[in-house]
Design a protein around this motif. Structure first.
Motif, mmCIF file in Angstrom:
data_model
loop_
_atom_site.group_PDB
_atom_site.id
_atom_site.type_symbol
_atom_site.label_atom_id
_atom_site.label_comp_id
_atom_site.label_asym_id
_atom_site.label_seq_id
_atom_site.Cartn_x
_atom_site.Cartn_y
_atom_site.Cartn_z
ATOM 1 N N SER A 119 0.806 -1.220 0.000
ATOM 2 C CA SER A 119 0.000 0.000 0.000
ATOM 3 C C SER A 119 0.839 1.269 0.000
ATOM 4 O O SER A 119 0.305 2.370 0.078
ATOM 5 C CB SER A 119 -0.920 0.008 1.228
ATOM 6 O OG SER A 119 -0.152 -0.031 2.416
ATOM 7 N N ASN A 120 2.161 1.131 -0.108
ATOM 8 C CA ASN A 120 3.035 2.295 -0.030
ATOM 9 C C ASN A 120 3.998 2.273 -1.201
ATOM 10 O O ASN A 120 4.682 1.279 -1.436
ATOM 11 C CB ASN A 120 3.806 2.265 1.299
ATOM 12 C CG ASN A 120 4.562 3.553 1.551
ATOM 13 O OD1 ASN A 120 5.436 3.920 0.783
ATOM 14 N ND2 ASN A 120 4.231 4.233 2.638
ATOM 15 N N ASN A 121 4.059 3.377 -1.941
ATOM 16 C CA ASN A 121 4.921 3.425 -3.124
ATOM 17 C C ASN A 121 6.394 3.579 -2.769
ATOM 18 O O ASN A 121 7.261 3.259 -3.575
ATOM 19 C CB ASN A 121 4.493 4.577 -4.042
ATOM 20 C CG ASN A 121 3.144 4.313 -4.692
ATOM 21 O OD1 ASN A 121 2.814 3.160 -4.969
ATOM 22 N ND2 ASN A 121 2.372 5.363 -4.922
ATOM 23 N N GLY A 122 6.691 4.109 -1.586
ATOM 24 C CA GLY A 122 8.079 4.291 -1.180
ATOM 25 C C GLY A 122 8.528 3.166 -0.259
ATOM 26 O O GLY A 122 7.923 2.109 -0.189
ATOM 27 N N SER A 123 9.621 3.392 0.429
ATOM 28 C CA SER A 123 10.127 2.402 1.382
ATOM 29 C C SER A 123 9.950 2.937 2.796
ATOM 30 O O SER A 123 9.889 4.147 3.027
ATOM 31 C CB SER A 123 11.603 2.103 1.109
ATOM 32 O OG SER A 123 12.387 3.275 1.222
ATOM 33 N N LEU A 124 9.864 2.022 3.744
ATOM 34 C CA LEU A 124 9.669 2.355 5.144
ATOM 35 C C LEU A 124 10.910 1.994 5.945
ATOM 36 O O LEU A 124 11.833 1.354 5.436
ATOM 37 C CB LEU A 124 8.445 1.620 5.694
ATOM 38 C CG LEU A 124 7.113 1.898 4.979
ATOM 39 C CD1 LEU A 124 6.015 1.009 5.542
ATOM 40 C CD2 LEU A 124 6.734 3.362 5.117
ATOM 41 N N ASP A 125 10.911 2.380 7.208
ATOM 42 C CA ASP A 125 12.034 2.153 8.109
ATOM 43 C C ASP A 125 11.491 1.427 9.338
ATOM 44 O O ASP A 125 10.751 2.002 10.129
ATOM 45 C CB ASP A 125 12.656 3.502 8.498
ATOM 46 C CG ASP A 125 13.795 3.371 9.508
ATOM 47 O OD1 ASP A 125 14.007 2.271 10.053
ATOM 48 O OD2 ASP A 125 14.458 4.389 9.764
ATOM 49 N N LEU A 126 11.837 0.150 9.478
ATOM 50 C CA LEU A 126 11.280 -0.658 10.568
ATOM 51 C C LEU A 126 11.684 -0.125 11.936
ATOM 52 O O LEU A 126 10.885 -0.154 12.870
ATOM 53 C CB LEU A 126 11.721 -2.116 10.413
ATOM 54 C CG LEU A 126 11.143 -3.089 11.438
ATOM 55 C CD1 LEU A 126 9.625 -3.103 11.394
ATOM 56 C CD2 LEU A 126 11.694 -4.499 11.214
ATOM 57 N N ALA A 127 12.908 0.380 12.061
ATOM 58 C CA ALA A 127 13.338 0.920 13.350
ATOM 59 C C ALA A 127 12.488 2.127 13.747
ATOM 60 O O ALA A 127 12.074 2.267 14.904
ATOM 61 C CB ALA A 127 14.818 1.295 13.304
ATOM 62 N N SER A 128 12.213 3.000 12.782
ATOM 63 C CA SER A 128 11.360 4.153 13.061
ATOM 64 C C SER A 128 9.957 3.719 13.443
ATOM 65 O O SER A 128 9.329 4.296 14.341
ATOM 66 C CB SER A 128 11.290 5.077 11.842
ATOM 67 O OG SER A 128 12.542 5.655 11.570
ATOM 68 N N LEU A 129 9.457 2.692 12.773
ATOM 69 C CA LEU A 129 8.130 2.169 13.101
ATOM 70 C C LEU A 129 8.106 1.614 14.520
ATOM 71 O O LEU A 129 7.140 1.812 15.263
ATOM 72 C CB LEU A 129 7.731 1.077 12.104
ATOM 73 C CG LEU A 129 7.491 1.511 10.662
ATOM 74 C CD1 LEU A 129 7.252 0.297 9.778
ATOM 75 C CD2 LEU A 129 6.312 2.457 10.572
ATOM 76 N N ASP A 130 9.166 0.906 14.910
ATOM 77 C CA ASP A 130 9.227 0.337 16.255
ATOM 78 C C ASP A 130 9.243 1.437 17.317
ATOM 79 O O ASP A 130 8.577 1.337 18.348
ATOM 80 C CB ASP A 130 10.467 -0.548 16.405
ATOM 81 C CG ASP A 130 10.309 -1.890 15.707
ATOM 82 O OD1 ASP A 130 9.168 -2.349 15.565
ATOM 83 O OD2 ASP A 130 11.331 -2.479 15.318
ATOM 84 N N LEU A 131 10.009 2.483 17.061
ATOM 85 C CA LEU A 131 10.053 3.606 18.004
ATOM 86 C C LEU A 131 8.686 4.283 18.106
ATOM 87 O O LEU A 131 8.183 4.548 19.205
ATOM 88 C CB LEU A 131 11.104 4.625 17.566
ATOM 89 C CG LEU A 131 12.570 4.205 17.702
ATOM 90 C CD1 LEU A 131 13.462 5.210 16.990
ATOM 91 C CD2 LEU A 131 12.964 4.088 19.159
ATOM 92 N N GLN A 132 8.080 4.553 16.964
ATOM 93 C CA GLN A 132 6.802 5.264 16.969
ATOM 94 C C GLN A 132 5.697 4.399 17.561
ATOM 95 O O GLN A 132 4.793 4.909 18.232
ATOM 96 C CB GLN A 132 6.430 5.706 15.560
ATOM 97 C CG GLN A 132 5.193 6.594 15.499
ATOM 98 C CD GLN A 132 5.351 7.866 16.305
ATOM 99 O OE1 GLN A 132 6.388 8.501 16.278
ATOM 100 N NE2 GLN A 132 4.306 8.240 17.049
ATOM 101 N N ARG A 133 5.758 3.084 17.337
ATOM 102 C CA ARG A 133 4.749 2.187 17.891
ATOM 103 C C ARG A 133 4.742 2.261 19.414
ATOM 104 O O ARG A 133 3.683 2.292 20.050
ATOM 105 C CB ARG A 133 4.996 0.754 17.430
ATOM 106 C CG ARG A 133 3.907 -0.221 17.856
ATOM 107 C CD ARG A 133 4.261 -1.662 17.494
ATOM 108 N NE ARG A 133 4.399 -1.834 16.051
ATOM 109 C CZ ARG A 133 5.558 -2.020 15.431
ATOM 110 N NH1 ARG A 133 6.691 -2.030 16.115
ATOM 111 N NH2 ARG A 133 5.601 -2.194 14.132
#
Length: 220
Positions: A119-133
């Protein structure tokens, strides 16, 4: 409990937080805690290998099925149809050791720079997701959980170097967070020095150990 948990938290922490099994205890609540599911057990993101191997029936490299970088296998089920099926993948997973988390290389770049979803055209950052979660879930900070586990509170950069041996990492953390009190629990947990014969530091060994004991003893 026998083969995995002691290798993650170490035998000393296993004995301290879990101990021998004495049977089902109806007074124990086996509910999975917020901090365990949102932060502590996600230490395993630092152990994900950046390369996926596909091996033949002799567990050897197959020239027709070359190694793949992790980002090349996200959402590509067609590979199972066109490139040898599931067995080579399972053999590769079985025969490939987990990535060793290092304080200067925690989550590999396949996950921090090339993680993507349909659902996302770009790339994500799992570490950032973990911090924000952790923030989305309202988790208290690193020092709050150290207090919960009866570990010494870390108030200065010098004290932080006692639990994180890589001084450059400590300097980076202090530059970003200013105070150990501001550190996200996921980051603080994954960057601690490992306990002996473990893959976690004291904080996550405590949180994981307490959770595993509750899951075991409170399971009818």
């Amino acid at each position: 409990m026998r083969d995995y948990v002691p290798k993650i938290i170490g035998l000393d922490a296993f004995n301290q937080y879990i101990g021998p099994y004495k049977g089902y205890d109806p007074t124990i609540d086996p509910t999975v805690s917020n901090v365990f599911s949102t932060a502590a057990f996600r230490f395993a993101h630092t152990a994900i290998h950046p390369i996926m191997k596909r091996l033949n029936a002799q567990y050897q490299d197959d020239p027709s099925l070359p190694n793949l970088h992790l980002h090349e296998v996200f959402f590509t089920p067609w590979r199972l149809i066109n490139e040898g099926g599931l067995d080579p993948v399972l053999r590769g997973i079985l025969a490939t050791a987990a990535k060793l988390p290092l304080q200067d290389q925690l989550v590999n770049e396949e996950l921090t720079k090339k993680l993507f979803v349909l659902s996302n055209n770009g790339s994500l950052d799992l570490a950032s997701l973990d911090l924000q979660r952790g923030r989305d879930h309202g988790l208290p900070g690193y020092n709050d959980w150290r207090e919960f586990c009866d570990l010494p509170l870390l108030k200065t950069e010098r004290e932080l170097t006692e639990t994180i041996k890589n001084r450059k990492v400590v300097q980076n953390i202090m530059e970003l967070y200013s105070s150990p009190d501001n550190i996200d629990v996921w980051l603080g947990g994954i960057v601690e020095n490992f306990l002996p014969d473990a893959r976690t530091g004291p904080l996550f060994a405590c949180i994981i150990g307490k959770q595993m004991k509750a899951l075991r003893d409170g399971d009818r």
